[in-house]
Design a protein around this motif. Structure first.
Motif, PDB file in Angstrom:
ATOM      1  N   GLY A 241      55.194  18.233 -41.998  1.00  0.00           N
ATOM      2  CA  GLY A 241      56.217  18.507 -43.005  1.00  0.00           C
ATOM      3  C   GLY A 241      57.561  18.860 -42.390  1.00  0.00           C
ATOM      4  O   GLY A 241      58.617  18.376 -42.824  1.00  0.00           O
ATOM      5  N   ASN A 242      57.544  19.717 -41.365  1.00  0.00           N
ATOM      6  CA  ASN A 242      58.793  20.093 -40.703  1.00  0.00           C
ATOM      7  C   ASN A 242      59.435  18.891 -40.022  1.00  0.00           C
ATOM      8  O   ASN A 242      60.662  18.739 -40.010  1.00  0.00           O
ATOM      9  CB  ASN A 242      58.526  21.179 -39.664  1.00  0.00           C
ATOM     10  CG  ASN A 242      58.305  22.541 -40.296  1.00  0.00           C
ATOM     11  OD1 ASN A 242      58.619  22.752 -41.451  1.00  0.00           O
ATOM     12  ND2 ASN A 242      57.752  23.463 -39.533  1.00  0.00           N
ATOM     13  N   ALA A 243      58.602  18.023 -39.418  1.00  0.00           N
ATOM     14  CA  ALA A 243      59.143  16.836 -38.754  1.00  0.00           C
ATOM     15  C   ALA A 243      59.865  15.940 -39.751  1.00  0.00           C
ATOM     16  O   ALA A 243      60.978  15.454 -39.489  1.00  0.00           O
ATOM     17  CB  ALA A 243      58.019  16.064 -38.069  1.00  0.00           C
ATOM     18  N   MET A 244      59.243  15.713 -40.910  1.00  0.00           N
ATOM     19  CA  MET A 244      59.874  14.846 -41.907  1.00  0.00           C
ATOM     20  C   MET A 244      61.152  15.469 -42.441  1.00  0.00           C
ATOM     21  O   MET A 244      62.129  14.770 -42.716  1.00  0.00           O
ATOM     22  CB  MET A 244      58.888  14.565 -43.042  1.00  0.00           C
ATOM     23  CG  MET A 244      57.684  13.744 -42.623  1.00  0.00           C
ATOM     24  SD  MET A 244      58.135  12.199 -41.779  1.00  0.00           S
ATOM     25  CE  MET A 244      59.101  11.389 -43.070  1.00  0.00           C
ATOM     26  N   GLN A 245      61.164  16.809 -42.595  1.00  0.00           N
ATOM     27  CA  GLN A 245      62.377  17.460 -43.065  1.00  0.00           C
ATOM     28  C   GLN A 245      63.497  17.336 -42.033  1.00  0.00           C
ATOM     29  O   GLN A 245      64.645  17.076 -42.378  1.00  0.00           O
ATOM     30  CB  GLN A 245      62.112  18.933 -43.363  1.00  0.00           C
ATOM     31  CG  GLN A 245      63.336  19.659 -43.923  1.00  0.00           C
ATOM     32  CD  GLN A 245      62.983  21.022 -44.468  1.00  0.00           C
ATOM     33  OE1 GLN A 245      61.934  21.187 -45.069  1.00  0.00           O
ATOM     34  NE2 GLN A 245      63.841  21.984 -44.264  1.00  0.00           N
ATOM     35  N   CYS A 246      63.153  17.510 -40.769  1.00  0.00           N
ATOM     36  CA  CYS A 246      64.154  17.370 -39.706  1.00  0.00           C
ATOM     37  C   CYS A 246      64.722  15.949 -39.677  1.00  0.00           C
ATOM     38  O   CYS A 246      65.933  15.756 -39.563  1.00  0.00           O
ATOM     39  CB  CYS A 246      63.543  17.697 -38.351  1.00  0.00           C
ATOM     40  SG  CYS A 246      63.218  19.442 -38.062  1.00  0.00           S
ATOM     41  N   LEU A 247      63.843  14.960 -39.763  1.00  0.00           N
ATOM     42  CA  LEU A 247      64.291  13.573 -39.698  1.00  0.00           C
ATOM     43  C   LEU A 247      65.103  13.189 -40.929  1.00  0.00           C
ATOM     44  O   LEU A 247      66.054  12.407 -40.837  1.00  0.00           O
ATOM     45  CB  LEU A 247      63.083  12.649 -39.548  1.00  0.00           C
ATOM     46  CG  LEU A 247      62.324  12.787 -38.219  1.00  0.00           C
ATOM     47  CD1 LEU A 247      61.045  11.956 -38.244  1.00  0.00           C
ATOM     48  CD2 LEU A 247      63.208  12.386 -37.049  1.00  0.00           C
ATOM     49  N   ASP A 248      64.736  13.743 -42.075  1.00  0.00           N
ATOM     50  CA  ASP A 248      65.515  13.476 -43.282  1.00  0.00           C
ATOM     51  C   ASP A 248      66.925  14.046 -43.168  1.00  0.00           C
ATOM     52  O   ASP A 248      67.882  13.485 -43.715  1.00  0.00           O
ATOM     53  CB  ASP A 248      64.801  14.080 -44.497  1.00  0.00           C
ATOM     54  CG  ASP A 248      65.502  13.744 -45.803  1.00  0.00           C
ATOM     55  OD1 ASP A 248      65.592  12.545 -46.130  1.00  0.00           O
ATOM     56  OD2 ASP A 248      65.960  14.676 -46.491  1.00  0.00           O
ATOM     57  N   SER A 249      67.053  15.155 -42.429  1.00  0.00           N
ATOM     58  CA  SER A 249      68.370  15.776 -42.232  1.00  0.00           C
ATOM     59  C   SER A 249      69.182  15.065 -41.147  1.00  0.00           C
ATOM     60  O   SER A 249      70.385  15.297 -41.028  1.00  0.00           O
ATOM     61  CB  SER A 249      68.206  17.256 -41.857  1.00  0.00           C
ATOM     62  OG  SER A 249      67.504  17.964 -42.855  1.00  0.00           O
ATOM     63  N   HIS A 250      68.513  14.247 -40.335  1.00  0.00           N
ATOM     64  CA  HIS A 250      69.189  13.548 -39.239  1.00  0.00           C
ATOM     65  C   HIS A 250      68.791  12.068 -39.283  1.00  0.00           C
ATOM     66  O   HIS A 250      67.978  11.604 -38.467  1.00  0.00           O
ATOM     67  CB  HIS A 250      68.824  14.170 -37.886  1.00  0.00           C
ATOM     68  CG  HIS A 250      69.186  15.620 -37.779  1.00  0.00           C
ATOM     69  ND1 HIS A 250      68.345  16.624 -38.204  1.00  0.00           N
ATOM     70  CD2 HIS A 250      70.310  16.223 -37.305  1.00  0.00           C
ATOM     71  CE1 HIS A 250      68.919  17.800 -37.990  1.00  0.00           C
ATOM     72  NE2 HIS A 250      70.111  17.584 -37.451  1.00  0.00           N
ATOM     73  N   PRO A 251      69.366  11.308 -40.215  1.00  0.00           N
ATOM     74  CA  PRO A 251      68.971   9.897 -40.390  1.00  0.00           C
ATOM     75  C   PRO A 251      69.208   9.036 -39.153  1.00  0.00           C
ATOM     76  O   PRO A 251      68.466   8.072 -38.930  1.00  0.00           O
ATOM     77  CB  PRO A 251      69.829   9.435 -41.573  1.00  0.00           C
ATOM     78  CG  PRO A 251      70.934  10.445 -41.686  1.00  0.00           C
ATOM     79  CD  PRO A 251      70.367  11.735 -41.209  1.00  0.00           C
ATOM     80  N   ASP A 252      70.224   9.365 -38.353  1.00  0.00           N
ATOM     81  CA  ASP A 252      70.456   8.583 -37.137  1.00  0.00           C
ATOM     82  C   ASP A 252      69.285   8.737 -36.167  1.00  0.00           C
ATOM     83  O   ASP A 252      68.845   7.769 -35.540  1.00  0.00           O
ATOM     84  CB  ASP A 252      71.760   9.011 -36.456  1.00  0.00           C
ATOM     85  CG  ASP A 252      72.989   8.634 -37.276  1.00  0.00           C
ATOM     86  OD1 ASP A 252      72.842   7.778 -38.176  1.00  0.00           O
ATOM     87  OD2 ASP A 252      74.071   9.194 -37.029  1.00  0.00           O
ATOM     88  N   ALA A 253      68.780   9.973 -36.042  1.00  0.00           N
ATOM     89  CA  ALA A 253      67.631  10.219 -35.166  1.00  0.00           C
ATOM     90  C   ALA A 253      66.390   9.512 -35.721  1.00  0.00           C
ATOM     91  O   ALA A 253      65.572   8.980 -34.952  1.00  0.00           O
ATOM     92  CB  ALA A 253      67.378  11.711 -35.043  1.00  0.00           C
ATOM     93  N   TYR A 254      66.272   9.503 -37.046  1.00  0.00           N
ATOM     94  CA  TYR A 254      65.136   8.826 -37.683  1.00  0.00           C
ATOM     95  C   TYR A 254      65.146   7.339 -37.337  1.00  0.00           C
ATOM     96  O   TYR A 254      64.119   6.759 -36.957  1.00  0.00           O
ATOM     97  CB  TYR A 254      65.211   9.049 -39.187  1.00  0.00           C
ATOM     98  CG  TYR A 254      64.014   8.571 -39.972  1.00  0.00           C
ATOM     99  CD1 TYR A 254      62.769   8.438 -39.375  1.00  0.00           C
ATOM    100  CD2 TYR A 254      64.127   8.266 -41.326  1.00  0.00           C
ATOM    101  CE1 TYR A 254      61.664   8.015 -40.092  1.00  0.00           C
ATOM    102  CE2 TYR A 254      63.031   7.835 -42.058  1.00  0.00           C
ATOM    103  CZ  TYR A 254      61.801   7.702 -41.437  1.00  0.00           C
ATOM    104  OH  TYR A 254      60.714   7.284 -42.148  1.00  0.00           O
ATOM    105  N   ALA A 255      66.324   6.729 -37.444  1.00  0.00           N
ATOM    106  CA  ALA A 255      66.451   5.306 -37.129  1.00  0.00           C
ATOM    107  C   ALA A 255      66.141   5.041 -35.656  1.00  0.00           C
ATOM    108  O   ALA A 255      65.510   4.030 -35.310  1.00  0.00           O
ATOM    109  CB  ALA A 255      67.856   4.825 -37.475  1.00  0.00           C
TER     110      ALA A 255
END
Length: 285
Positions: A241-255
């Motif tokens: 859950g924390n990982a998905m929240q972090c990635l949602d807050s940082h879309p560039d890192a997600y990509a």
């Protein structure tokens, strides 16, 4: 610096408020005592010092709170060297890197199965994936029947509820034992059965592991498997859950992660390293 002032801890409400609070605590109050209760250590270097100096910072809370002895005795999380090392060597015989690596295909399969059941564009990730996934995987690892998985969810919910109720120190042991009694009795039954009829599962390997003629006691097997389920299950739920929240807050890192999956391990360490059971324990060593 130790701060004993009342500092409000934000609720884990799905926002970044808790992460912002942890950042402020690292900067302004790196060591903080929660009222008259436990101390919280927020900086990496300080945590390293605490966990590497057992003479000063003991794992065994019964040394200062003798009434906790029934909970700490035989509990690997409450032992100091050399007893901790001895028990860990026995546990390591059962919990090998090969055992963990062998879980990867099954974890991927269960994840795909759970997500395939989603038929809505928007859904609760915790209910759909992060809660049931570790329950299924750990249940299979331990070797408990699939039909009993719902029992583990009931026991986990009961364990979590302990943190939401005020408990007087003199009542804590009895309250904790009452909350975990059914699970302990269930695991004890499986432990005793595996001693006479071992199977290809973790409980069997723990029950039969031996070093210098010594084996884990029934109580040690029960406490370790209980810790593995409760803490392994809850921390995994929070980590995802924390990982998905972090990635949602940082879309560039997600990509970037989607483009290069080899970056995932380091990303998880960075965005989920402080996952804890609840905001009240966030940042604790």
């Amino acid at each position: 610096m130790t701060v004993r002032d009342e500092i409000a801890v934000p609720d884990a409400d799905g926002s970044n408020a808790l992460f912002d609070w942890l950042g402020r605590m690292r900067s302004e109050h790196p060591v903080w005592q929660e009222g008259d209760g436990p101390y919280h250590v927020f900086r990496y270097e300080d945590v390293q010092q605490v966990i590497s100096d057992p003479k000063t910072f003991s794992n065994d809370s019964s040394r200062v709170m003798p009434h906790l002895k029934p909970l700490t005795e035989g509990n690997i999380n409450s032992m100091d060297p050399p007893d901790h090392g001895k028990l860990r060597r026995l546990v390591n015989q059962a919990f090998t890197p090969k055992t963990v690596a062998g879980l990867e295909p099954r974890i991927a399969a269960v994840t795909n199965e759970l997500l395939a059941e989603v038929d809505a564009e928007r859904f609760d990730l915790v209910d759909v994936l992060t809660y049931p996934l570790p329950v299924i995987v750990i249940s299979e690892l331990l070797g408990v029947p699939a039909s009993d998985r719902d029992l583990f969810r009931v026991w986990a919910d009961r364990f979590i509820a302990l943190g939401d109720q005020p408990i007087a120190p003199e009542d804590f042991v009895a309250t904790f034992q009452a909350a975990t009694r059914e699970m302990d009795e269930y695991l004890l039954g499986h432990c005793r059965q595996r001693r006479t009829d071992p199977k290809d599962d973790l409980i069997s390997r723990l029950a039969t592991a031996e070093i210098d003629g010594e084996r884990l006691t029934d109580d040690e097997v029960v406490k370790f498997t209980g810790i593995l389920f409760l803490t392994g299950h809850l921390t995994t739920t929070l980590l995802i859950g924390n990982a998905m929240q972090c990635l949602d807050s940082h879309p560039d890192a997600y990509a970037e992660l989607r483009a290069d999956r080899s970056l995932i391990p380091s990303a998880l360490r960075k965005c989920c390293g402080s996952a804890r059971l609840s905001p009240r324990s966030a940042g604790s060593p």
